[in-house]
Design a protein around this motif. Structure first.
Motif, PDB file in Angstrom:
ATOM      1  N   TYR A   5      40.138  32.740  25.787  1.00 19.37           N
ATOM      2  CA  TYR A   5      39.938  32.317  27.169  1.00 19.37           C
ATOM      3  C   TYR A   5      39.113  31.034  27.283  1.00 19.37           C
ATOM      4  O   TYR A   5      38.648  30.688  28.364  1.00 19.37           O
ATOM      5  N   HIS A   6      38.961  30.360  26.146  1.00 16.61           N
ATOM      6  CA  HIS A   6      38.336  29.023  26.112  1.00 16.61           C
ATOM      7  C   HIS A   6      36.988  29.010  26.821  1.00 16.61           C
ATOM      8  O   HIS A   6      36.718  28.173  27.684  1.00 16.61           O
ATOM      9  N   VAL A   7      36.135  29.974  26.450  1.00 15.43           N
ATOM     10  CA  VAL A   7      34.818  30.087  27.079  1.00 15.43           C
ATOM     11  C   VAL A   7      33.905  28.979  26.560  1.00 15.43           C
ATOM     12  O   VAL A   7      33.653  28.888  25.359  1.00 15.43           O
ATOM     13  N   LYS A   8      33.436  28.155  27.480  1.00 15.85           N
ATOM     14  CA  LYS A   8      32.519  27.074  27.124  1.00 15.85           C
ATOM     15  C   LYS A   8      31.077  27.424  27.471  1.00 15.85           C
ATOM     16  O   LYS A   8      30.136  26.985  26.805  1.00 15.85           O
ATOM     17  N   GLU A   9      30.915  28.187  28.545  1.00 21.07           N
ATOM     18  CA  GLU A   9      29.588  28.651  28.934  1.00 21.07           C
ATOM     19  C   GLU A   9      29.712  29.995  29.648  1.00 21.07           C
ATOM     20  O   GLU A   9      30.774  30.330  30.181  1.00 21.07           O
ATOM     21  N   TRP A  10      28.612  30.733  29.653  1.00 20.99           N
ATOM     22  CA  TRP A  10      28.641  32.064  30.236  1.00 20.99           C
ATOM     23  C   TRP A  10      28.246  32.011  31.707  1.00 20.99           C
ATOM     24  O   TRP A  10      27.078  32.177  32.065  1.00 20.99           O
ATOM     25  N   THR A  11      29.235  31.789  32.545  1.00 20.00           N
ATOM     26  CA  THR A  11      29.041  31.799  33.990  1.00 20.00           C
ATOM     27  C   THR A  11      29.194  33.237  34.504  1.00 20.00           C
ATOM     28  O   THR A  11      29.656  34.124  33.775  1.00 20.00           O
ATOM     29  N   VAL A  35      36.254  34.751  23.389  1.00 17.48           N
ATOM     30  CA  VAL A  35      35.758  33.384  23.597  1.00 17.48           C
ATOM     31  C   VAL A  35      36.845  32.372  23.275  1.00 17.48           C
ATOM     32  O   VAL A  35      37.068  31.409  24.022  1.00 17.48           O
ATOM     33  N   ARG A  39      34.395  39.000  33.902  1.00 17.68           N
ATOM     34  CA  ARG A  39      35.687  39.204  33.243  1.00 17.68           C
ATOM     35  C   ARG A  39      35.511  39.876  31.885  1.00 17.68           C
ATOM     36  O   ARG A  39      36.300  40.741  31.492  1.00 17.68           O
ATOM     37  N   LEU A  40      34.472  39.486  31.163  1.00 14.65           N
ATOM     38  CA  LEU A  40      34.172  40.120  29.877  1.00 14.65           C
ATOM     39  C   LEU A  40      33.831  41.598  30.081  1.00 14.65           C
ATOM     40  O   LEU A  40      34.305  42.466  29.339  1.00 14.65           O
ATOM     41  N   ASP A  57      31.375  34.380  36.590  1.00 17.01           N
ATOM     42  CA  ASP A  57      32.791  34.749  36.563  1.00 17.01           C
ATOM     43  C   ASP A  57      33.215  35.207  35.171  1.00 17.01           C
ATOM     44  O   ASP A  57      33.900  36.221  35.020  1.00 17.01           O
ATOM     45  N   VAL A  58      32.804  34.489  34.144  1.00 16.72           N
ATOM     46  CA  VAL A  58      33.189  34.827  32.774  1.00 16.72           C
ATOM     47  C   VAL A  58      32.510  36.131  32.340  1.00 16.72           C
ATOM     48  O   VAL A  58      33.131  36.981  31.687  1.00 16.72           O
TER      49      VAL A  58
END
Length: 246
Positions: free
Chosen positions: A128-134, A125, A140-141, A136-137
């Motif tokens: 990769y500067h995760v702000k919300e769980w889209t 988090v 990638r996770l 795409d994210v």
């Protein structure tokens, strides 16, 4: 039933006992096969069975359902490690999808923490500067930790990174349809290929080859055991020959 904190602690401890920290992805199959006592078998099983484990003296066998996705198979290996290395089950366990006991739920939570401890999730988090769980994210996770899409959602829900509504909504999705245009490794979400659906890795194959080399088993017994254990490169040829003669 054990708490999430206790299961997380046990998962991290087992990682460290095998040379892994708490932040990096783990090669759970490689970890297994580095130990002489383990055999991993891939077999097509019914939809209700994800895997099983068997203890035979000093030998330990983990079988996974090759009809399930590769990501799910990795989760199953970690799940079975809980039964074998933390619970120290006696003869073995068959792990079903429905009607789960406290032991099965603990093994699921352990596997989730083992594949992706909280520290690893937190580092991802931050890095990769995760702000919300889209979508795409999430993908990638999943790719980074080599976990199925469902296992990722389960882990995030455990850590309250996503709420109930998000969790159940994403769980309904067909992940292969979602990632089709994302240029990612789709095999993570697919069942084993036919040539890899019936395989044996680890101690069983090594012991069998050693026995043949030392002439402790006849050629006919070697062939029988190899076919039953799916551990010989000639397995496919033998089964095809038998189908022809049948």
């Amino acid at each position: 039933m054990k708490s999430n904190l206790q299961l997380h602690t046990e998962a991290v401890r087992l990682r460290r006992d095998n040379g892994y920290g708490s932040t990096e992805p783990i090669d759970v199959v490689g970890l297994l096969l580095a130990q002489e006592k383990y055999t991993l078998i891939k077999l097509p099983m019914s939809d209700n069975i994800s895997g099983m484990c068997v203890v035979d003296g000093a030998s330990k066998i983990i079988a996974v359902n090759s009809n399930m996705s590769l990501g799910r198979q990795r989760f199953t290996v970690a799940h079975e490690l809980y039964h074998l290395e933390i619970e120290h089950v006696g003869n073995g366990v068959i792990c079903k999808q429905d009607g789960k006991t406290d032991s099965e739920r603990e093994a699921d939570q352990f596997a989730s923490c083992f594949l992706m401890p909280y520290e690893a999730l937190d580092l991802f988090v931050q890095k990769y500067h995760v702000k919300e769980w889209t979508l795409d994210v999430l993908v990638r996770l999943s790719q980074f930790f080599r976990m199925s899409f469902q296992a990722i959602l389960y882990r995030l829900h455990q850590e309250r990174q996503i709420n109930d509504i998000q969790y159940y909504e994403w769980m309904k999705q067909n992940v292969l349809a979602l990632v089709r245009d994302m240029a990612v490794d789709e095999t993570l979400y697919m069942k084993s290929l036919p040539e890899d659906a019936e395989r044996s890795y680890g101690q069983y194959g090594r012991l069998l080859k050693k026995a043949k080399k030392e002439e402790a088993v006849s050629d006919s017994l070697y062939r029988q055991f190899a076919i039953e254990g799916f551990c010989d490169e000639e397995y496919q040829r033998w089964t095809e020959e038998e189908l022809v003669y049948d």
